[in-house]
Design a protein around this motif. Structure first.
Motif, PDB file in Angstrom:
ATOM      1  N   ARG A 377       0.854  -1.185   0.000  1.00  0.00           N
ATOM      2  CA  ARG A 377       0.000   0.000   0.000  1.00  0.00           C
ATOM      3  C   ARG A 377       0.890   1.236   0.000  1.00  0.00           C
ATOM      4  O   ARG A 377       2.014   1.208   0.470  1.00  0.00           O
ATOM      5  N   TRP A 378       0.365   2.318  -0.536  1.00  0.00           N
ATOM      6  CA  TRP A 378       1.032   3.607  -0.454  1.00  0.00           C
ATOM      7  C   TRP A 378      -0.026   4.690  -0.592  1.00  0.00           C
ATOM      8  O   TRP A 378      -1.177   4.429  -0.934  1.00  0.00           O
ATOM      9  N   ARG A 379       0.381   5.899  -0.286  1.00  0.00           N
ATOM     10  CA  ARG A 379      -0.587   6.991  -0.236  1.00  0.00           C
ATOM     11  C   ARG A 379      -0.042   8.203  -0.970  1.00  0.00           C
ATOM     12  O   ARG A 379       1.154   8.465  -0.956  1.00  0.00           O
ATOM     13  N   GLY A 380      -0.931   8.935  -1.605  1.00  0.00           N
ATOM     14  CA  GLY A 380      -0.572  10.199  -2.221  1.00  0.00           C
ATOM     15  C   GLY A 380      -0.392  10.108  -3.716  1.00  0.00           C
ATOM     16  O   GLY A 380      -0.312   9.025  -4.302  1.00  0.00           O
ATOM     17  N   TRP A 381      -0.336  11.270  -4.357  1.00  0.00           N
ATOM     18  CA  TRP A 381      -0.122  11.336  -5.797  1.00  0.00           C
ATOM     19  C   TRP A 381       1.055  12.257  -6.067  1.00  0.00           C
ATOM     20  O   TRP A 381       0.984  13.476  -5.873  1.00  0.00           O
ATOM     21  N   LEU A 382       2.171  11.655  -6.501  1.00  0.00           N
ATOM     22  CA  LEU A 382       3.393  12.400  -6.801  1.00  0.00           C
ATOM     23  C   LEU A 382       3.805  12.250  -8.252  1.00  0.00           C
ATOM     24  O   LEU A 382       4.950  12.527  -8.611  1.00  0.00           O
ATOM     25  N   GLY A 383       2.899  11.789  -9.085  1.00  0.00           N
ATOM     26  CA  GLY A 383       3.189  11.668 -10.503  1.00  0.00           C
ATOM     27  C   GLY A 383       3.391  10.233 -10.944  1.00  0.00           C
ATOM     28  O   GLY A 383       3.462   9.303 -10.137  1.00  0.00           O
ATOM     29  N   LEU A 384       3.486  10.046 -12.274  1.00  0.00           N
ATOM     30  CA  LEU A 384       3.566   8.698 -12.846  1.00  0.00           C
ATOM     31  C   LEU A 384       4.854   7.986 -12.474  1.00  0.00           C
ATOM     32  O   LEU A 384       4.848   6.767 -12.259  1.00  0.00           O
ATOM     33  N   ASP A 385       5.962   8.693 -12.408  1.00  0.00           N
ATOM     34  CA  ASP A 385       7.218   8.019 -12.066  1.00  0.00           C
ATOM     35  C   ASP A 385       7.146   7.410 -10.673  1.00  0.00           C
ATOM     36  O   ASP A 385       7.589   6.272 -10.452  1.00  0.00           O
ATOM     37  N   ALA A 386       6.582   8.157  -9.721  1.00  0.00           N
ATOM     38  CA  ALA A 386       6.441   7.633  -8.365  1.00  0.00           C
ATOM     39  C   ALA A 386       5.469   6.456  -8.341  1.00  0.00           C
ATOM     40  O   ALA A 386       5.687   5.464  -7.631  1.00  0.00           O
ATOM     41  N   LEU A 387       4.397   6.529  -9.126  1.00  0.00           N
ATOM     42  CA  LEU A 387       3.446   5.424  -9.201  1.00  0.00           C
ATOM     43  C   LEU A 387       4.115   4.178  -9.771  1.00  0.00           C
ATOM     44  O   LEU A 387       3.950   3.070  -9.238  1.00  0.00           O
TER      45      LEU A 387
END
Length: 398
Positions: A377-387
């Motif tokens: 699991r992870w949280r937040g939206w930091l862009g496609l590279d982070a995803l």
């Protein structure tokens, strides 16, 4: 588009906006200095009642980039739009004032109510001590409850019942002042958000009935009750309330079609893009791969938009992901999302408690399940590279 209040206090994220004519207050130390050096009558904060000012300042959250959390509930209930924006501007957050504040007529009425209450109590309106009801309201909204969402909501419901049982009896309501009635309604709304199945809906109905008999509220104030009926899937009761209070101006509910055998799986309310139909559907988690994205905020929209624009991620999420909004999300908002992101549609939890495997409804939060077991699991939206990095760590090919 889809917007959900994080709680009955309407928490808003602040992302480093700046006031036009002065440096914003960005640290607790700067706030303390401002309060020491600025007479309250010269500060925008002086427009708030003493109790509201105390709550507003107590709930402020500071982060590395300044204020990151602001409770706008008291601003919305006590100030005009211009006054609310002036308060937010102290913290560089004036851009978040859209839609906040009372109309001039409502503001004048609230001020008259405060003056009448001060006269009855024999105090100066700007320095009246908090009433018993206001002190109880403070205890409800200022309590620190660091726990998973389900436990925190249960604690709010229990505290609400303990604090307000005596204040909500018919005799007490009949003799309550106008400011106290407004606080009782707000307390019931806080509890209703936390526990839509509990007593708060009936309590709020009684409070609003008394307020309506005094000409204090119109149909619009019954919207939280309507939303609670929808949240608890009492659709016929919601429609009846909308007919009784047409001034709420709520969109027509979609028609609920079909029946679903849940087979022990969590279920969702799936809303058509045109907003005319909805049905209940079970979601299988005991499959080789299931990604559940708790969503509905503008950061979630940014994520869905970026994912839909990437062919490989769009295909992955379309096949394996469930974008999931909390039970209180209006069907109309889900329909709007589904029109905007047809390859990444969102569902609404039939009831949050069916999704007990999700211990946080913070948005966006990504859960990865394999054969029913959470593996990442992870949280937040930091862009496609982070995803992509998180997906790789979770062993999800794309």
């Amino acid at each position: 588009m889809l917007r959900i209040a994080v709680a009955a206090t309407l928490m808003l994220l602040v992302s480093g906006a700046h006031a036009a004519d002065t440096s914003p207050i960005t640290t607790p130390e700067a706030l303390a200095s401002y309060l020491r050096g600025t007479p309250i009558e010269r500060s925008p904060l002086g427009a708030l009642s003493p109790g509201a000012r105390k709550r507003f300042l107590a709930i402020l959250e500071f982060g590395d980039r300044g204020v990151r959390g602001i409770d706008v509930g008291d601003l919305d209930q006590e100030l005009t739009h211009d006054q609310a924006v002036a308060v937010l501007a102290l913290f560089g957050a004036q851009a978040y004032g859209d839609g906040l504040g009372l109309s001039p007529a409502s503001y004048a009425r609230r001020q008259a109510e405060r003056r009448a209450d001060a006269k009855r109590r024999g105090c100066v309106v700007t320095r009246c001590p908090e009433s018993v009801v206001e002190r109880r309201y403070d205890a409800l909204v200022l309590a620190d409850r660091p726990a998973p969402d389900a436990a925190r909501h249960a604690a709010i419901a229990a505290d609400y019942a303990r604090l307000f049982d005596s204040e909500l009896k018919p005799v007490a309501l009949k003799g309550a002042s106008a400011p106290d009635l407004r606080l009782l309604a707000r307390a019931a709304r806080v509890a209703l958000e936390a526990d839509p199945d509990g007593r708060a809906a009936d309590d709020l109905t009684r409070v609003l009935d008394v307020m309506q008999s005094r000409g204090m509220v119109g149909d619009a104030e019954f919207r939280p009750l309507y939303r609670a009926r929808v949240t608890t899937r009492q659709f016929d009761a919601a429609r009846a309330l909308a007919q009784t209070h047409p001034g709420m101006k709520m969109p027509a509910l979609p028609k609920l079609e079909g029946e679903t055998s849940t087979t022990g799986q969590p279920t969702v309310l799936r809303v058509s893009k045109d907003g005319r139909r909805m049905h209940r559907e079970a979601i299988a988690l005991d499959v080789p791969l299931r990604i559940v994205v708790v969503a509905a905020c503008h950061f979630s929209e940014d994520a869905a938009r970026a994912i839909a624009a990437d062919p490989r991620l769009d295909a992955l999420f379309h096949q394996h992901a469930v974008w999931l909004a909390a039970e209180g999300t209006p069907p109309a908002d889900a329909a709007a999302w589904n029109r905007a992101f047809p390859t990444q549609p969102i569902d609404v939890a039939w009831r949050d408690r069916e999704w007990s495997m999700l211990d946080s409804w913070a948005m966006p939060t990504y859960y990865v399940f394999r054969h029913g077991r959470e593996v990442a699991r992870w949280r937040g939206w930091l862009g496609l590279d982070a995803l992509r990095a998180e997906l790789t760590k979770a062993g999800v090919p794309y």
